[in-house]
Design a protein around this motif. Structure first.
Motif, mmCIF file in Angstrom:
data_model
loop_
_atom_site.group_PDB
_atom_site.id
_atom_site.type_symbol
_atom_site.label_atom_id
_atom_site.label_comp_id
_atom_site.label_asym_id
_atom_site.label_seq_id
_atom_site.Cartn_x
_atom_site.Cartn_y
_atom_site.Cartn_z
ATOM 1 N N TYR A 202 0.823 -1.210 0.000
ATOM 2 C CA TYR A 202 0.000 0.000 0.000
ATOM 3 C C TYR A 202 0.860 1.264 0.000
ATOM 4 N N LEU A 203 2.077 1.170 0.538
ATOM 5 C CA LEU A 203 2.961 2.331 0.481
ATOM 6 C C LEU A 203 3.380 2.631 -0.953
ATOM 7 N N GLY A 204 3.449 1.594 -1.792
ATOM 8 C CA GLY A 204 3.750 1.808 -3.200
ATOM 9 C C GLY A 204 2.502 2.059 -4.026
ATOM 10 N N HIS A 205 1.373 1.516 -3.590
ATOM 11 C CA HIS A 205 0.129 1.630 -4.353
ATOM 12 C C HIS A 205 -0.362 3.078 -4.436
ATOM 13 N N ILE A 206 -0.270 3.819 -3.320
ATOM 14 C CA ILE A 206 -0.775 5.197 -3.307
ATOM 15 C C ILE A 206 -0.054 6.069 -4.337
ATOM 16 N N PRO A 207 1.285 6.156 -4.333
ATOM 17 C CA PRO A 207 1.935 6.988 -5.358
ATOM 18 C C PRO A 207 1.799 6.406 -6.762
ATOM 19 N N SER A 208 1.753 5.079 -6.889
ATOM 20 C CA SER A 208 1.626 4.467 -8.214
ATOM 21 C C SER A 208 0.297 4.846 -8.859
ATOM 22 N N GLN B 34 7.759 7.616 -3.862
ATOM 23 C CA GLN B 34 6.634 8.412 -3.369
ATOM 24 C C GLN B 34 6.940 9.905 -3.443
ATOM 25 N N ASP B 35 8.127 10.289 -2.987
ATOM 26 C CA ASP B 35 8.520 11.696 -3.024
ATOM 27 C C ASP B 35 8.600 12.206 -4.460
ATOM 28 N N LYS B 36 9.081 11.367 -5.360
ATOM 29 C CA LYS B 36 9.217 11.754 -6.771
ATOM 30 C C LYS B 36 7.834 12.040 -7.374
ATOM 31 N N VAL B 37 6.857 11.184 -7.038
ATOM 32 C CA VAL B 37 5.507 11.367 -7.573
ATOM 33 C C VAL B 37 4.857 12.617 -6.978
ATOM 34 N N ARG B 38 5.068 12.841 -5.682
ATOM 35 C CA ARG B 38 4.505 14.044 -5.063
ATOM 36 C C ARG B 38 5.090 15.302 -5.703
ATOM 37 N N GLN B 39 6.365 15.287 -5.984
ATOM 38 C CA GLN B 39 6.983 16.444 -6.648
ATOM 39 C C GLN B 39 6.423 16.627 -8.058
ATOM 40 N N ARG B 40 6.121 15.521 -8.720
ATOM 41 C CA ARG B 40 5.509 15.603 -10.052
ATOM 42 C C ARG B 40 4.163 16.322 -9.966
ATOM 43 N N LEU B 41 3.404 15.988 -8.952
ATOM 44 C CA LEU B 41 2.109 16.633 -8.763
ATOM 45 C C LEU B 41 2.274 18.126 -8.476
ATOM 46 N N LEU B 42 3.212 18.470 -7.602
ATOM 47 C CA LEU B 42 3.407 19.875 -7.250
ATOM 48 C C LEU B 42 3.862 20.695 -8.457
ATOM 49 N N ARG B 43 4.596 20.080 -9.351
ATOM 50 C CA ARG B 43 5.008 20.805 -10.564
ATOM 51 C C ARG B 43 3.795 21.156 -11.428
ATOM 52 N N ILE B 44 2.793 20.290 -11.396
ATOM 53 C CA ILE B 44 1.563 20.596 -12.142
ATOM 54 C C ILE B 44 0.890 21.828 -11.552
ATOM 55 N N TYR B 45 0.829 21.874 -10.225
ATOM 56 C CA TYR B 45 0.218 23.048 -9.579
ATOM 57 C C TYR B 45 1.030 24.308 -9.861
ATOM 58 N N ASP B 46 2.338 24.185 -9.891
ATOM 59 C CA ASP B 46 3.175 25.341 -10.229
ATOM 60 C C ASP B 46 2.871 25.835 -11.645
ATOM 61 N N ALA B 47 2.644 24.901 -12.535
ATOM 62 C CA ALA B 47 2.381 25.274 -13.928
ATOM 63 C C ALA B 47 1.056 26.013 -14.082
ATOM 64 N N TYR B 48 0.127 25.766 -13.141
ATOM 65 C CA TYR B 48 -1.189 26.398 -13.225
ATOM 66 C C TYR B 48 -1.414 27.434 -12.117
ATOM 67 N N LYS B 49 -0.335 27.931 -11.523
ATOM 68 C CA LYS B 49 -0.510 28.845 -10.394
ATOM 69 C C LYS B 49 -1.164 30.155 -10.784
ATOM 70 N N ASP B 50 -1.049 30.545 -12.067
ATOM 71 C CA ASP B 50 -1.632 31.807 -12.529
ATOM 72 C C ASP B 50 -2.812 31.601 -13.475
ATOM 73 N N LYS B 51 -3.304 30.369 -13.551
ATOM 74 C CA LYS B 51 -4.442 30.106 -14.442
ATOM 75 C C LYS B 51 -5.271 28.951 -13.896
#
Length: 719
Positions: free
Chosen positions: A390-396, A454-471
């Motif tokens: 389950y620790l791998g399932h959540i980020p996967s 897990q950390d790599k996937v979370r950073q991937r998600l945060l980059r998406i939010y950064d890309a849309y921070k002004d839209k």
């Protein structure tokens, strides 16, 4: 008595600071009430007079707090760990605090007690009066509340801190300012698991409150009028004549606010001279006859007020204690490792970054602090995967959905998607068969590599939010983010379900473990409610994302019980029918005598503690009980009609989002309606496709694998 006093004042409170505050308060806009800061009340004579007030029968607050401490001090100090720090804000005479300190000494708990006060001479006097301790070390802190926040922040993060704010001093601040002050303490000076013990006066009888702040002996009035004498000392000139004012006290029952005023006996002009480096300036302040100048207020709190205070401060409730007459409360609250805001309508196109951060904290708390690391490869339930899956399932899950949406590669290592994407689900009738699932490896990856992933996937998600921070985040992407967010929330719950059936789990790190006690009585028989015929629309149509389509249906009138079945009621059913098929949420103590304990994330508790909790059981067990009680389980449509008729509880004290880490009592009164919290509710409706069902393009297998006639709908919500 040996003690030390540390001067922690960073910003010296000068006479000129106080004068400036007084001038600002008295020269307010002509439409505003004039104000004199209450600090002028507390010169040496004022402190003596206030101490006298606390000994009067009319000033019930002190006696109520002493009453609570005398009765409940053992329970309170049970929460305070040895080798920890206790900090009291506005320590004063320490008259009540000595009850706590004496009890800690009796229990031989090694404590460092910090008494914070603005007056150094009073600190020395109060600490000297405490006597001798062997286990309690005394330290005085001379400074303001803000200085106290900064100092407490420097104390060791490895040791528990308990902050005490007694005497209902919170009432001296507006409700908003009080919450903001406690929140500053929480954010700057508290770590997860640190405690905050606060005394709060209730919204009591107005006459009782009136006499408490204007006693017949006139001590309170003299305390207030002495403040005017102190003004002249501060200004070093005859600025104000106390004989030209009355002291009055009022109480706004609707707002729960008591206020103290000086009332002018006549039209008058207050004059004083202000000197600076160049010249002297005479300032005149006009005061009309009967005009009020506010000197103090005290806010009173009912249960809803206190709950909102703690919520706004982002602190969680542990336990409360009341005096014998239920007028006053001591509340123990604590800083949790994560904090979920109350559910609102989902107006945003996607979860916020802050919401993601809180759900990550909750997942990390549950998955990493509650399992010994050497037990990660064990299976608490033989039909499930081991914990480490389950620790791998959540980020996967998150990674594959983001990659599929954006037509990009999976995060490295890419084979984690094959290992962790889908968990194992056995056929309900034939356990030798499974629904499709990810390949089970001969050896699971190391925990360190999974956490790195897990950390790599979370950073991937945060980059998406950064890309849309002004839209605006596109609606289609928002669907992906909401699905992944709710998937993680769901697995926190299922992970905990596994954990409570695992003998070696640990209490969650940073959680205050409650001292759960039996309720005052068992719940009264539930009321039978008649739900009228109604037409409802449910399901959700949203092309390209959801797995249901809307449908409208008319549901005929039916009867339903006002609350869930309790543990105690199910136990009575088992005894009456000689049934030994106990719920897996229980642990048998002695099958021959039908005695059980109830599982919790803090370990098993006596049935007497959990007797009024909703019983957690299987569908088969629920149907057996319903048949015995000449009832039936409601359909999905009927339960929705019940929720529509009796609105869902989104109050701040409702039990979901980890308000408590266990179910809580159903309503004890037969005429009360149970709100949606604590535990999910079974229905008799099979989980199946609605008319015009369309598989999700993003995750086609999610629902359809379970349209097998063997799965049933649950509704409501859980803790």
């Amino acid at each position: 008595m040996t003690f030390s006093v540390i001067n922690i004042c960073k910003k010296k409170i000068t006479r000129q600071n106080i004068i400036n505050d007084i001038i600002n308060g008295l020269t307010a806009n002509e439409y505003d009430t004039k104000v004199i800061p209450s600090i002028i009340l507390y010169d040496d004579r004022g402190l003596q007079l206030f101490d006298q007030i606390t000994y009067t029968d009319e000033y019930y607050l002190t006696n109520c707090e002493i009453n609570i401490l005398n009765k409940k001090v053992d329970q309170i100090t049970d929460y305070i760990a040895s080798n920890s720090s206790v900090i009291e804000l506005g320590a004063g005479s320490l008259r009540k605090t000595r009850i706590i300190l004496n009890n800690l000494e009796k229990k031989k708990k090694n404590i460092t007690f910090y008494a914070l006060d603005l007056m150094e001479n009073e600190l020395n006097k109060s600490l000297s009066s405490l006597g001798t301790f062997s286990h309690v070390k005394l330290v005085g802190l001379c400074g303001t509340y803000e200085d106290g926040i900064d100092y407490v922040a420097t104390l060791s993060n490895d040791k528990q801190k308990t902050i005490m704010w007694l005497g209902s001093s919170i009432g001296n601040l507006s409700r908003e300012d009080g919450a903001n002050f406690i929140r500053r303490f929480q954010e700057k000076a508290m770590n997860p698991g640190d405690l905050f013990l606060i005394g709060i006066d209730g919204r009591n009888d107005p006459e009782k409150i009136a006499v408490a702040y204007n006693d017949p002996q006139g001590i309170t009035a003299e305390f207030a009028m002495n403040g005017l004498d102190h003004l002249n000392v501060i200004f070093d000139q005859p600025f104000i004549n106390r004989n030209n004012f009355y002291y009055i006290s009022t109480y706004d029952e609707d707002d729960g606010r008591r206020e103290g005023y000086y009332k002018s006996k006549k039209d008058q002009i207050l004059e004083f001279v202000v000197s600076n480096d160049i010249n002297k300036e005479k300032i005149k302040i006009n005061v009309k006859e009967n005009e009020l100048i506010r000197i103090a207020y005290s806010f009173k709190y009912n249960k809803a007020d206190a709950t909102k205070l703690f919520y706004d401060a982002r602190l969680a409730h542990v336990e409360s204690w009341s005096d014998s007459d239920l007028q006053y409360n001591l509340h123990l609250i604590y800083k949790p490792p994560f904090f979920f805001t109350r559910p609102q309508e989902l107006k945003g196109s996607a979860p916020t970054v802050e919401e993601w951060q809180e759900i990550w904290k909750s997942w990390d708390t549950v998955s990493l602090s509650m399992i010994p690391l050497d037990k990660m490869h064990l299976k608490p339930i033989y039909l499930r995967h081991p914990f480490i899956f389950y620790l791998g399932h959540i980020p996967s899950f998150l990674d594959t959905k983001l990659a599929t949406y954006s037509h990009e590669k999976f995060s490295e290592p890419e084979n984690f998607a094959n290992i962790f994407e889908r968990e194992i689900d056995h056929d309900m009738d034939d356990l030798s068969k499974c629904n499709p699932h990810s390949a089970v490896p001969d050896q699971w990856p190391k925990l360190s590599s999974i956490l790195e992933y897990q950390d790599k996937v979370r950073q991937r998600l945060l980059r998406i939010y950064d890309a849309y921070k002004d839209k605006q985040i596109p609606r289609s992407l928002g669907h992906v983010l909401w699905m992944s967010f709710e998937h993680e929330a769901m697995h926190i719950e299922t992970f905990l379900y596994n954990l409570v059936q695992f003998e070696d789990f640990l209490p969650a790190k940073g959680i205050a473990i409650p001292n759960m006690r039996p309720p005052i009585r068992k719940a009264s028989d539930a009321k039978l409610l008649t739900i009228p015929t109604q037409t409802i629309t449910f399901g959700l149509y949203d092309d390209g994302f959801d797995w249901d389509s809307e449908r409208t249906i008319t549901v005929k009138s039916f009867k339903i019980q006002s609350r869930p079945i309790t543990n105690n009621e199910y136990l009575e059913f088992m005894k009456a029918t000689m049934n030994q098929n106990y719920p897996l949420s229980w642990i048998p103590i002695d099958l021959s005598s039908s005695e059980y304990r109830v599982r919790t994330v803090f370990g098993p508790v006596d049935m007497s503690v959990a007797m009024n909790w909703p019983v957690l059981l299987s569908l088969e067990q629920a149907n057996h009980y319903a048949g015995w009680a000449k009832m039936r389980l409601p359909t999905e449509e009927e339960l929705l009609c019940f929720y529509n008729t009796y609105s869902r509880n989104t109050n701040l004290d409702s039990n979901f989002g980890f308000s408590h880490w266990h179910p809580t009592d159903v309503p004890l009164e037969s005429n009360s309606i149970h709100n949606i919290d604590g535990a999910w509710a079974w229905t008799s409706s099979k989980f199946g496709e609605y008319p015009e069902f369309v598989k999700s393009k993003l995750y086609s297998r999610c629902s359809s694998d379970f349209f097998d006639g063997k799965h049933y709908v649950i509704l409501g919500g859980s803790w």
